[in-house]
Design an enzyme around this catalytic site. Structure first.
Site, PDB file in Angstrom:
ATOM      1  N   ASN A  45       2.319  -7.160   8.080  1.00  0.00           N
ATOM      2  CA  ASN A  45       2.548  -5.733   8.290  1.00  0.00           C
ATOM      3  C   ASN A  45       1.907  -5.390   9.630  1.00  0.00           C
ATOM      4  O   ASN A  45       0.699  -5.203   9.723  1.00  0.00           O
ATOM      5  CB  ASN A  45       1.911  -4.944   7.145  1.00  0.00           C
ATOM      6  CG  ASN A  45       2.132  -3.457   7.287  1.00  0.00           C
ATOM      7  OD1 ASN A  45       2.658  -2.989   8.306  1.00  0.00           O
ATOM      8  ND2 ASN A  45       1.732  -2.702   6.293  1.00  0.00           N
ATOM      9  N   LYS A  99      -1.964  -6.431   9.171  1.00  0.00           N
ATOM     10  CA  LYS A  99      -2.428  -6.835   7.844  1.00  0.00           C
ATOM     11  C   LYS A  99      -1.608  -8.032   7.430  1.00  0.00           C
ATOM     12  O   LYS A  99      -0.400  -8.079   7.695  1.00  0.00           O
ATOM     13  CB  LYS A  99      -2.215  -5.713   6.829  1.00  0.00           C
ATOM     14  CG  LYS A  99      -3.103  -4.516   7.026  1.00  0.00           C
ATOM     15  CD  LYS A  99      -2.866  -3.523   5.874  1.00  0.00           C
ATOM     16  CE  LYS A  99      -3.362  -2.149   6.252  1.00  0.00           C
ATOM     17  NZ  LYS A  99      -2.731  -1.079   5.492  1.00  0.00           N
ATOM     18  N   ARG A 140       7.145  -6.476   7.068  1.00  0.00           N
ATOM     19  CA  ARG A 140       7.420  -5.105   6.642  1.00  0.00           C
ATOM     20  C   ARG A 140       8.017  -4.350   7.823  1.00  0.00           C
ATOM     21  O   ARG A 140       7.468  -4.354   8.928  1.00  0.00           O
ATOM     22  CB  ARG A 140       6.132  -4.425   6.218  1.00  0.00           C
ATOM     23  CG  ARG A 140       6.403  -2.992   5.816  1.00  0.00           C
ATOM     24  CD  ARG A 140       5.144  -2.181   5.745  1.00  0.00           C
ATOM     25  NE  ARG A 140       5.488  -0.848   5.268  1.00  0.00           N
ATOM     26  CZ  ARG A 140       4.741   0.224   5.494  1.00  0.00           C
ATOM     27  NH1 ARG A 140       3.618   0.123   6.152  1.00  0.00           N
ATOM     28  NH2 ARG A 140       5.119   1.401   5.040  1.00  0.00           N
ATOM     29  N   HIS A 146       8.758   4.321   1.782  1.00  0.00           N
ATOM     30  CA  HIS A 146       7.902   3.827   0.686  1.00  0.00           C
ATOM     31  C   HIS A 146       8.731   3.137  -0.384  1.00  0.00           C
ATOM     32  O   HIS A 146       8.294   2.998  -1.525  1.00  0.00           O
ATOM     33  CB  HIS A 146       7.133   4.977  -0.009  1.00  0.00           C
ATOM     34  CG  HIS A 146       5.954   5.481   0.749  1.00  0.00           C
ATOM     35  ND1 HIS A 146       5.476   6.758   0.594  1.00  0.00           N
ATOM     36  CD2 HIS A 146       5.140   4.890   1.658  1.00  0.00           C
ATOM     37  CE1 HIS A 146       4.419   6.935   1.372  1.00  0.00           C
ATOM     38  NE2 HIS A 146       4.202   5.806   2.038  1.00  0.00           N
ATOM     39  N   GLY A 196      -0.830   8.211  -0.814  1.00  0.00           N
ATOM     40  CA  GLY A 196      -1.826   7.568   0.050  1.00  0.00           C
ATOM     41  C   GLY A 196      -1.990   8.435   1.274  1.00  0.00           C
ATOM     42  O   GLY A 196      -1.871   9.662   1.194  1.00  0.00           O
ATOM     43  N   GLY A 251       0.164   8.344   3.728  1.00  0.00           N
ATOM     44  CA  GLY A 251       1.529   8.856   3.629  1.00  0.00           C
ATOM     45  C   GLY A 251       1.778   9.085   2.159  1.00  0.00           C
ATOM     46  O   GLY A 251       1.215   8.389   1.324  1.00  0.00           O
ATOM     47  N   ARG A 311       0.383  14.607   7.980  1.00  0.00           N
ATOM     48  CA  ARG A 311       1.757  15.098   8.167  1.00  0.00           C
ATOM     49  C   ARG A 311       2.001  16.295   7.261  1.00  0.00           C
ATOM     50  O   ARG A 311       1.463  16.358   6.153  1.00  0.00           O
ATOM     51  CB  ARG A 311       2.764  13.990   7.829  1.00  0.00           C
ATOM     52  CG  ARG A 311       3.023  13.059   8.983  1.00  0.00           C
ATOM     53  CD  ARG A 311       3.877  11.882   8.545  1.00  0.00           C
ATOM     54  NE  ARG A 311       3.064  10.704   8.350  1.00  0.00           N
ATOM     55  CZ  ARG A 311       3.429   9.643   7.617  1.00  0.00           C
ATOM     56  NH1 ARG A 311       4.580   9.633   7.005  1.00  0.00           N
ATOM     57  NH2 ARG A 311       2.623   8.603   7.506  1.00  0.00           N
ATOM     58  N   ARG A 337     -11.385  11.896   0.192  1.00  0.00           N
ATOM     59  CA  ARG A 337     -12.770  11.762  -0.276  1.00  0.00           C
ATOM     60  C   ARG A 337     -13.681  12.791   0.395  1.00  0.00           C
ATOM     61  O   ARG A 337     -14.453  13.477  -0.265  1.00  0.00           O
ATOM     62  CB  ARG A 337     -13.306  10.352  -0.001  1.00  0.00           C
ATOM     63  CG  ARG A 337     -12.845   9.351  -1.009  1.00  0.00           C
ATOM     64  CD  ARG A 337     -13.067   7.944  -0.522  1.00  0.00           C
ATOM     65  NE  ARG A 337     -12.159   7.637   0.584  1.00  0.00           N
ATOM     66  CZ  ARG A 337     -11.841   6.411   0.961  1.00  0.00           C
ATOM     67  NH1 ARG A 337     -12.368   5.382   0.344  1.00  0.00           N
ATOM     68  NH2 ARG A 337     -11.005   6.213   1.955  1.00  0.00           N
ATOM     69  N   GLY A 380      -3.711   5.176  -2.372  1.00  0.00           N
ATOM     70  CA  GLY A 380      -5.161   5.402  -2.350  1.00  0.00           C
ATOM     71  C   GLY A 380      -5.578   6.606  -3.174  1.00  0.00           C
ATOM     72  O   GLY A 380      -6.564   6.555  -3.921  1.00  0.00           O
ATOM     73  N   GLU A 420      -4.413   6.135  -7.056  1.00  0.00           N
ATOM     74  CA  GLU A 420      -5.176   5.118  -7.778  1.00  0.00           C
ATOM     75  C   GLU A 420      -6.637   5.511  -7.975  1.00  0.00           C
ATOM     76  O   GLU A 420      -7.267   5.091  -8.937  1.00  0.00           O
ATOM     77  CB  GLU A 420      -5.140   3.782  -7.009  1.00  0.00           C
ATOM     78  CG  GLU A 420      -3.774   3.136  -6.996  1.00  0.00           C
ATOM     79  CD  GLU A 420      -3.717   1.925  -6.067  1.00  0.00           C
ATOM     80  OE1 GLU A 420      -4.694   1.155  -6.030  1.00  0.00           O
ATOM     81  OE2 GLU A 420      -2.695   1.763  -5.373  1.00  0.00           O
ATOM     82  N   GLU A 472       2.427  -3.750  -2.167  1.00  0.00           N
ATOM     83  CA  GLU A 472       3.662  -3.882  -1.393  1.00  0.00           C
ATOM     84  C   GLU A 472       3.838  -5.300  -0.871  1.00  0.00           C
ATOM     85  O   GLU A 472       4.952  -5.790  -0.765  1.00  0.00           O
ATOM     86  CB  GLU A 472       3.661  -2.890  -0.232  1.00  0.00           C
ATOM     87  CG  GLU A 472       3.902  -1.466  -0.703  1.00  0.00           C
ATOM     88  CD  GLU A 472       3.640  -0.430   0.371  1.00  0.00           C
ATOM     89  OE1 GLU A 472       2.485  -0.352   0.831  1.00  0.00           O
ATOM     90  OE2 GLU A 472       4.574   0.286   0.747  1.00  0.00           O
TER      91      GLU A 472
HETATM   92  P1  ADP Z   1      -1.904   4.272   3.323  1.00  0.00           P
HETATM   93  O1  ADP Z   1      -0.883   5.274   2.931  1.00  0.00           O
HETATM   94  O2  ADP Z   1      -2.338   4.402   4.743  1.00  0.00           O
HETATM   95  O3  ADP Z   1      -1.620   2.881   2.853  1.00  0.00           O
HETATM   96  P2  ADP Z   1      -3.796   4.387   1.133  1.00  0.00           P
HETATM   97  O4  ADP Z   1      -2.742   4.257   0.109  1.00  0.00           O
HETATM   98  O5  ADP Z   1      -4.803   3.296   1.273  1.00  0.00           O
HETATM   99  O6  ADP Z   1      -3.224   4.733   2.558  1.00  0.00           O
HETATM  100  O7  ADP Z   1      -4.549   5.737   0.843  1.00  0.00           O
HETATM  101  C1  ADP Z   1      -5.596   6.154   1.683  1.00  0.00           C
HETATM  102  C2  ADP Z   1      -6.119   7.497   1.213  1.00  0.00           C
HETATM  103  O8  ADP Z   1      -6.479   7.426  -0.161  1.00  0.00           O
HETATM  104  C3  ADP Z   1      -7.384   7.885   1.930  1.00  0.00           C
HETATM  105  O9  ADP Z   1      -7.113   8.549   3.118  1.00  0.00           O
HETATM  106  C4  ADP Z   1      -8.031   8.797   0.945  1.00  0.00           C
HETATM  107  O10 ADP Z   1      -7.555  10.108   1.187  1.00  0.00           O
HETATM  108  C5  ADP Z   1      -7.514   8.376  -0.396  1.00  0.00           C
HETATM  109  N1  ADP Z   1      -8.570   7.786  -1.231  1.00  0.00           N
HETATM  110  C6  ADP Z   1      -8.979   6.508  -1.310  1.00  0.00           C
HETATM  111  N2  ADP Z   1      -9.982   6.367  -2.199  1.00  0.00           N
HETATM  112  C7  ADP Z   1     -10.211   7.582  -2.714  1.00  0.00           C
HETATM  113  C8  ADP Z   1     -11.122   8.110  -3.689  1.00  0.00           C
HETATM  114  N3  ADP Z   1     -12.001   7.335  -4.334  1.00  0.00           N
HETATM  115  N4  ADP Z   1     -11.057   9.424  -3.952  1.00  0.00           N
HETATM  116  C9  ADP Z   1     -10.178  10.218  -3.325  1.00  0.00           C
HETATM  117  N5  ADP Z   1      -9.310   9.790  -2.423  1.00  0.00           N
HETATM  118  C10 ADP Z   1      -9.322   8.500  -2.095  1.00  0.00           C
END
Ligand code: ADP
Length: 581
Positions: A7, A14, A61, A149, A179, A181, A210, A254, A300, A303, A358
């Site tokens: 990626n 990555k 990707r 996605h 996440g 996005g 965004r 966070r 992110g 989950e 992914e």
């Molecule tokens: P991407 O879309 O870039 O792949 P991710 O799916 O890794 O990103 O999501 C990243 C986002 O997830 C972070 O910017 C954050 O906002 C959120 N995140 C990650 N861990 C936590 C957590 N423990 N609590 C709240 N939000 C979180």
């Protein structure tokens, strides 16, 4: 096979080396802070890190795949087409291409595959893909919904189906990738039928930076009233909006959750706007799918943030979705427990949190395509049949339409053994119009099913979902009239998904299985066309034949003597692999 998944982003690469049989990552990592001219050395160091294992293929990707319906073995032609879509995903595609070019220069002998974020959404019905703007302008510039996605939505919805021990083809899922996005997807019986990202990844949900959905009038007002240039507007909407713009703190939830807990009102508003928007899409997709069986969260935020999940999923009792607060707080996903349920035991709608992977989905598709390309000999020809509108009836409905003593009378045999057209016909009555003399097919079945074409939809004034034969749950209503009575079916009206009947011997020769989806090139018509998403149906009683409806035949300018050839490709849902598991 050992598949290296790459990626390549704007400043990092990555990678994961995945064993396609065990589906385990043998090696993984990220190389940060790289410039364009360092992509080659970075790849060499990745290969060095993977040194103990021979690499069989590389899966890349690619965010924007334009019109590609499936992952592709990379050729010069494929690269040129990916390049043509770069301006629609300027933050991603140019970098994805750099990674591919460097990998081809260094490892040109390895098969390389591009897996597109857009491909899973190639199944969007026209009504979901089309923006209500001038048709000519839209066609000229490809202003339409592509969706993104897709790799993630395809993966998590399959994970959800496996967890629920139900076939994906029996489930209506709202998939939420939250996440940096973020997007929502209506996965209707295995197919994406709507998704919140559009022509670009800006539309839909609120994201890290965004804006998601906004009134397009604001874009104009940013130029006219605020005096911003195109580039400044781009910067505002792509990089300075979303959670970041709202909170004024960060694009990271966070940090925003922490500030909200400390009393920061902008942070609280950012969280509330984010959750509100996601809830809106859950309701919208439940409506467009005519129901929902599972809501699945990943990414992110999905989950990791129990409080955001709680805000989004609370008070959905009216949908039949009951959140279990304790289970929600207890979610900890890992390799051994990548899917967890957070609904209460009696919740009709299942609520699941799924660990995003992914890379594995990209590896699956890469392996499937490379294996097929290696094992398949010259494709054989498949006869094409054009199927007219018709109805399948239960004994009870047949009796109500034609009288208690009536039996289906044989009119002529159909090409599939045991199937026949009956002398009896019915009239279809829709809210707008009627269609007379629609043939009843025999033998009688356990479910009523009425199959029509797109043109018929307009004549009747109904929207019928595109479905595999037999899947009528939540489909459209229709009224049937026969000589002895009228029957209103609450559901049963579908546009049949194009499909190929084949005997198990044919399936073995084509290396496909029941339920797979393939691309099919049609030959013999006036125009050459490739039909995507063609369903394979295998049964010992089937004879090799592809069925398309009259509209599709007209589009391809086909007559009754055309032939089809399989174009070997895995679907984004990994159907080929699934059936092998
Ligand atoms: P991407 O879309 O870039 O792949 P991710 O799916 O890794 O990103 O999501 C990243 C986002 O997830 C972070 O910017 C954050 O906002 C959120 N995140 C990650 N861990 C936590 C957590 N423990 N609590 C709240 N939000 C979180």
């Amino acid at each position: 096979m050992h598949i290296l998944v790459i990626n390549c982003g704007s400043s990092s690469i990555k990678y994961q080396l995945i064993d396609s049989v065990s589906e385990q990552a043998l090696q993984q990592g990220i190389i940060d802070s790289i410039q364009a001219e360092q992509v080659g050395p970075a790849l060499q160091s990745i290969f060095a890190a993977c040194n103990p294992w021979p690499i069989d293929a590389i899966g890349h990707r690619v965010v924007h795949g334009g019109d590609f319906r499936d992952a592709q073995i990379i050729t010069d032609d494929v690269l040129a087409r990916i390049g043509a879509f770069s301006d629609l995903a300027p933050l991603h595609n140019p970098y994805n291409l750099q990674g591919i070019q460097a990998a081809r220069e260094l490892y040109g002998t390895l098969p390389q595959v591009a897996v597109f974020d857009t491909a899973f959404h190639a199944s969007l019905p026209r009504r979901a893909a089309t923006y209500a703007i001038d048709r000519q302008l839209a066609q000229q510039h490809q202003f339409r919904r592509y969706g993104f996605h897709g790799t993630s939505h395809a993966y998590v919805s399959q994970q959800a189906a496996d967890f629920l021990q139900q076939p994906l083809s029996a489930l209506r899922i709202v998939s939420l990738h939250l996440g940096n996005g973020a997007s929502a997807c209506a996965v209707e019986f295995g197919h994406s039928t709507d998704t919140s990202m559009g022509m670009t990844p800006m539309e839909g949900l609120v994201m890290g930076s965004r804006c998601g959905d906004i009134d397009p009038g604001i874009v104009l007002a940013m130029a006219r009233r605020a005096g911003l240039s195109i580039d400044e507007i781009d910067e505002q909407l792509n990089r300075n909006a979303g959670l970041k713009g709202l909170s004024g703190i960060s694009n990271d939830l966070r940090a925003i959750e922490q500030a909200a807990a400390d009393g920061n009102d902008n942070a609280r508003l950012a969280i509330a706007v984010f959750a509100h928007q996601v809830r809106k899409y859950i309701g919208a997709y439940a409506a467009t799918m005519g129901g929902v069986d599972a809501i699945v969260m990943t990414g992110g935020i999905g989950e990791n943030s129990a409080s955001m999940r709680q805000r989004i999923l609370q008070r959905l009792d009216f949908l039949g979705a009951l959140l279990d607060d304790d289970r929600n707080l207890d979610v900890t996903l890992d390799q051994h427990s990548p899917v967890q349920a957070i609904h209460r035991p009696h919740s009709r709608v299942k609520l699941l949190v799924v660990q995003c992977n992914e890379a594995l989905q990209i590896a699956r598709q890469t392996a499937a395509i490379v294996q097929q390309a290696n094992t398949l000999s010259a494709p054989a020809v498949i006869p094409v049949a054009i199927s007219a509108r018709h109805v399948h009836l239960t004994a009870a409905t047949f009796a109500r339409l034609f009288g208690a003593d009536a039996q289906p009378e044989h009119y002529r045999d159909l090409s599939q053994p045991g199937q026949f057209a009956c002398r009896q016909t019915v009239k279809l009555i829709g809210p707008r119009g009627q269609i007379d003399q629609v043939r009843v097919l025999g033998p009688l079945r356990s479910k009523d099913q009425v199959e029509i074409s797109r043109t018929d939809e307009f004549q009747l004034g109904v929207d019928a979902p595109v479905r595999d034969s037999g899947h009528t749950e939540g489909s459209a209503p229709i009224t049937l009239q026969g000589p002895a009575g009228t029957v209103h079916l609450a559901e049963g009206l579908i546009c049949a998904r194009r499909h190929i009947h084949m005997h198990p011997d044919d399936a073995a020769a084509f290396a496909v299985s029941d339920g797979d989806e393939v691309d099919v090139a049609i030959t013999g018509g006036v125009r050459k066309l490739v039909f995507g998403g063609v369903l394979i149906r295998v049964h010992p009683s089937f004879r090799l034949e592809m069925h398309i409806d009259t509209d599709e035949a007209n589009a391809a300018e086909l007559d009754g003597h055309s032939n089809a050839r399989l174009v070997y490709q895995a679907t984004p849902a990994g159907a080929v692999l699934q059936s092998r598991r």
